[in-house]
Motif scaffolding. Structure first.
Motif, PDB file in Angstrom:
ATOM      1  N   LEU A 259       1.203  -2.946  39.895  1.00  0.00           N
ATOM      2  CA  LEU A 259       3.017  -3.252  38.965  1.00  0.00           C
ATOM      3  C   LEU A 259       2.961  -4.083  37.800  1.00  0.00           C
ATOM      4  CD1 LEU A 259       5.126  -1.266  41.559  1.00  0.00           C
ATOM      5  CD2 LEU A 259       3.541  -0.816  39.501  1.00  0.00           C
ATOM      6  N   PRO A 260       3.317  -3.828  36.709  1.00  0.00           N
ATOM      7  CA  PRO A 260       3.135  -5.184  35.949  1.00  0.00           C
ATOM      8  C   PRO A 260       4.290  -6.458  36.335  1.00  0.00           C
ATOM      9  CG  PRO A 260       4.332  -3.158  35.145  1.00  0.00           C
ATOM     10  CD  PRO A 260       3.682  -2.970  36.139  1.00  0.00           C
ATOM     11  N   GLY A 261       4.193  -7.440  36.074  1.00  0.00           N
ATOM     12  CA  GLY A 261       4.509  -8.723  37.178  1.00  0.00           C
ATOM     13  C   GLY A 261       3.947  -9.283  37.878  1.00  0.00           C
ATOM     14  N   ASP A 262       2.642  -9.225  38.000  1.00  0.00           N
ATOM     15  CA  ASP A 262       1.920  -8.843  39.110  1.00  0.00           C
ATOM     16  C   ASP A 262       2.374  -8.964  40.628  1.00  0.00           C
ATOM     17  OD1 ASP A 262       0.278 -10.623  37.574  1.00  0.00           O
ATOM     18  OD2 ASP A 262       1.420 -12.155  38.541  1.00  0.00           O
ATOM     19  N   ARG A 263       3.344  -7.521  41.167  1.00  0.00           N
ATOM     20  CA  ARG A 263       3.480  -7.134  41.983  1.00  0.00           C
ATOM     21  C   ARG A 263       2.341  -5.984  41.797  1.00  0.00           C
ATOM     22  NH1 ARG A 263       8.518  -3.949  41.280  1.00  0.00           N
ATOM     23  NH2 ARG A 263       7.651  -3.566  38.648  1.00  0.00           N
ATOM     24  N   SER A 264       2.716  -5.092  43.451  1.00  0.00           N
ATOM     25  CA  SER A 264       1.722  -4.275  43.532  1.00  0.00           C
ATOM     26  C   SER A 264       2.335  -3.237  44.978  1.00  0.00           C
ATOM     27  CB  SER A 264       0.415  -4.478  44.105  1.00  0.00           C
ATOM     28  OG  SER A 264       0.349  -5.312  45.104  1.00  0.00           O
ATOM     29  N   ILE A 265       2.129  -2.073  45.482  1.00  0.00           N
ATOM     30  CA  ILE A 265       2.190  -0.979  46.293  1.00  0.00           C
ATOM     31  C   ILE A 265       1.223  -0.740  46.835  1.00  0.00           C
ATOM     32  CG2 ILE A 265       3.321   1.123  47.042  1.00  0.00           C
ATOM     33  CD1 ILE A 265       5.405   0.661  44.838  1.00  0.00           C
ATOM     34  N   GLU A 266       1.246  -1.010  48.316  1.00  0.00           N
ATOM     35  CA  GLU A 266      -0.518   0.075  48.808  1.00  0.00           C
ATOM     36  C   GLU A 266       0.303   0.672  49.915  1.00  0.00           C
ATOM     37  OE1 GLU A 266      -4.091  -2.333  51.506  1.00  0.00           O
ATOM     38  OE2 GLU A 266      -3.863  -2.971  49.454  1.00  0.00           O
ATOM     39  N   GLY A 267      -0.667   1.514  49.395  1.00  0.00           N
ATOM     40  CA  GLY A 267      -0.328   3.078  50.798  1.00  0.00           C
ATOM     41  C   GLY A 267      -0.966   4.428  50.318  1.00  0.00           C
ATOM     42  N   GLU A 268      -0.889   5.038  51.788  1.00  0.00           N
ATOM     43  CA  GLU A 268      -1.619   6.579  50.988  1.00  0.00           C
ATOM     44  C   GLU A 268      -0.540   7.855  50.392  1.00  0.00           C
ATOM     45  OE1 GLU A 268      -2.906  10.559  53.948  1.00  0.00           O
ATOM     46  OE2 GLU A 268      -1.674   8.865  55.131  1.00  0.00           O
ATOM     47  N   ALA A 269      -1.942   7.487  49.821  1.00  0.00           N
ATOM     48  CA  ALA A 269      -1.027   8.338  48.395  1.00  0.00           C
ATOM     49  C   ALA A 269      -0.520   9.720  48.983  1.00  0.00           C
ATOM     50  CB  ALA A 269      -2.078   9.142  47.402  1.00  0.00           C
ATOM     51  N   VAL A 270       0.145  10.223  49.492  1.00  0.00           N
ATOM     52  CA  VAL A 270       0.546  11.344  50.267  1.00  0.00           C
ATOM     53  C   VAL A 270       0.809  12.796  49.656  1.00  0.00           C
ATOM     54  CG1 VAL A 270       1.317  10.480  52.227  1.00  0.00           C
ATOM     55  CG2 VAL A 270       2.767  10.702  50.611  1.00  0.00           C
ATOM     56  N   ALA A 271       1.309  12.584  48.067  1.00  0.00           N
ATOM     57  CA  ALA A 271       2.009  13.649  47.098  1.00  0.00           C
ATOM     58  C   ALA A 271       1.784  13.691  45.851  1.00  0.00           C
ATOM     59  CB  ALA A 271       3.262  14.333  47.772  1.00  0.00           C
ATOM     60  N   VAL A 272       2.675  14.647  45.005  1.00  0.00           N
ATOM     61  CA  VAL A 272       3.139  14.263  43.997  1.00  0.00           C
ATOM     62  C   VAL A 272       3.621  15.424  43.174  1.00  0.00           C
ATOM     63  CG1 VAL A 272       1.906  14.691  41.405  1.00  0.00           C
ATOM     64  CG2 VAL A 272       0.077  14.500  42.603  1.00  0.00           C
ATOM     65  N   ASP A 273       5.009  14.147  42.942  1.00  0.00           N
ATOM     66  CA  ASP A 273       6.319  15.020  43.265  1.00  0.00           C
ATOM     67  C   ASP A 273       6.556  15.604  42.361  1.00  0.00           C
ATOM     68  OD1 ASP A 273       7.082  13.291  41.176  1.00  0.00           O
ATOM     69  OD2 ASP A 273       8.700  12.016  42.108  1.00  0.00           O
ATOM     70  N   GLY A 274       8.093  16.456  41.830  1.00  0.00           N
ATOM     71  CA  GLY A 274       7.882  17.311  40.703  1.00  0.00           C
ATOM     72  C   GLY A 274       8.108  16.434  39.922  1.00  0.00           C
ATOM     73  N   ASP A 275       8.219  15.541  39.121  1.00  0.00           N
ATOM     74  CA  ASP A 275       7.542  14.385  38.265  1.00  0.00           C
ATOM     75  C   ASP A 275       6.843  13.811  38.006  1.00  0.00           C
ATOM     76  OD1 ASP A 275      10.546  14.947  37.506  1.00  0.00           O
ATOM     77  OD2 ASP A 275      11.159  13.328  39.270  1.00  0.00           O
ATOM     78  N   GLY A 276       6.017  14.379  38.519  1.00  0.00           N
ATOM     79  CA  GLY A 276       4.720  14.014  37.916  1.00  0.00           C
ATOM     80  C   GLY A 276       3.767  13.000  38.579  1.00  0.00           C
ATOM     81  N   ARG A 277       5.510  12.159  39.948  1.00  0.00           N
ATOM     82  CA  ARG A 277       4.898  10.550  40.215  1.00  0.00           C
ATOM     83  C   ARG A 277       3.776  10.961  41.432  1.00  0.00           C
ATOM     84  NH1 ARG A 277      10.465   8.418  40.648  1.00  0.00           N
ATOM     85  NH2 ARG A 277      10.722  10.384  41.644  1.00  0.00           N
ATOM     86  N   LEU A 278       3.046  10.110  42.112  1.00  0.00           N
ATOM     87  CA  LEU A 278       2.382   9.865  43.231  1.00  0.00           C
ATOM     88  C   LEU A 278       2.996   8.477  43.763  1.00  0.00           C
ATOM     89  CD1 LEU A 278      -0.619   9.824  43.510  1.00  0.00           C
ATOM     90  CD2 LEU A 278      -0.902   7.599  43.222  1.00  0.00           C
ATOM     91  N   VAL A 279       3.410   9.598  44.999  1.00  0.00           N
ATOM     92  CA  VAL A 279       4.504   9.452  46.124  1.00  0.00           C
ATOM     93  C   VAL A 279       3.422   8.550  47.199  1.00  0.00           C
ATOM     94  CG1 VAL A 279       5.839   9.891  48.642  1.00  0.00           C
ATOM     95  CG2 VAL A 279       5.821  11.081  46.164  1.00  0.00           C
TER      96      VAL A 279
END
Length: 293
Positions: free
Chosen positions: A248-268
């Motif tokens: 993500l911007p600002g040298d941030r990151s999120i790590e995890g298992e991709a489990v779904a694509v929600d109703g807004d098209g976002r990766l969960v």
């Protein structure tokens, strides 16, 4: 014929004949259909930029195809190039005015489903989808990127909450050879063992598939569940079930298992802390396998 003449001759590579614009128009432009015009140009900087510049004056369904692009762009203005007539490089203009603008974020995913469906039908190649906008094929036993999708707002209403239009750009490597690949992780339909690399029927199939999926989505007011888009995307999404890192911007990151694509098209992503974190396509810089540099 001099060497320079050979390079300029459109038939100089007999394995890569030019598209037949007249035949494509006869097959795709019909009364009551989505596609309103179809133009093929020998070369341009970017079909997305060209269509976006004319978005206000053109009707919905304009299609612009380039035999070669010399300033093609992906997400975040990443550049890529390919030899002339080695792929399908095109953009379409959509104006889904009746669909709530908050659902327009599904258009890249819808296009991915449509392209994968069309290629599977005609080329016999299984095309997987890497969220949010990459097309993957298998070369040998390796998953490689063979195409991408870029969706941009365009027209005089593009900066407002509604109005304007959307330009959807698609690039697909069709006959790219191993020695022509821009990076080792790239692929093409030919390298994946496609049953055909004739670009005319491939383009017809992809545009017909896009017309069907877009029509169903629009008829459902952009509802991804009612149009079956959400479940179909999830079924073909190679990202789901894998551990990934969203940078993500600002040298941030999120790590995890991709489990779904929600109703807004976002990766969960399901994180190790037991949280479910949705990530939007507009929020990420890169999506990589977990554990990679």
């Amino acid at each position: 014929m001099t060497p320079s003449d050979a390079e300029d001759n459109r038939w100089s590579d007999l394995d890569r004949p030019p598209l037949n614009a007249a035949s494509l128009r006869r097959a795709l432009l019909r009364e009551g259909g989505l596609w309103s015009s179809l133009d093929v140009v020998a070369a341009t900087g970017s079909t997305n930029s060209d269509l976006a510049a004319r978005a206000d004056e053109l009707p919905e369904g304009a299609v612009l195809v380039a035999e070669e692009q010399n300033a093609a762009r992906g997400r975040l203005d990443r550049r890529w190039s390919a030899p002339a007539r080695s792929g399908l490089f095109f953009s379409v203009l959509l104006k889904p005015d009746e669909v709530p603008v908050e659902r327009w974020g599904w258009l890249p995913l819808l296009t991915g489903v449509a392209v994968a469906t069309g290629l599977s039908q005609v080329a016999g190649v299984d095309t997987a989808l890497k969220w949010p906008n990459d097309l993957l094929v298998t070369v040998g036993e390796e998953e490689r990127k063979a195409g991408g999708i870029l969706v941009e707002r365009a027209g005089s209403g593009a900066g407002s909450a509604g109005g304007g239009g959307v330009v959807v750009g698609v690039g697909i490597n069709v006959t790219l050879r191993e020695e022509e690949l821009p990076v080792p992780t790239a692929g093409s339909l030919a390298l994946a063992g496609a049953g055909t690399t004739d670009r005319d029927p491939l383009l017809r199939a992809v545009l017909r598939s896009l017309e069907r999926w877009y029509g169903d989505w629009r008829d459902a007011d952009g509802d991804p569940a009612a149009s079956r888009l959400q479940e179909t995307y999830a079924a073909g999404c190679a990202t789901l079930g894998r551990r990934v890192r969203a940078e993500l911007p600002g040298d941030r990151s999120i790590e995890g298992e991709a489990v779904a694509v929600d109703g807004d098209g976002r990766l969960v992503l399901a994180t190790e802390k037991g949280m479910q974190e949705p990530v939007g396509a507009g929020d990420i810089i890169h999506l990589r396998p977990a554990g990679t540099p």
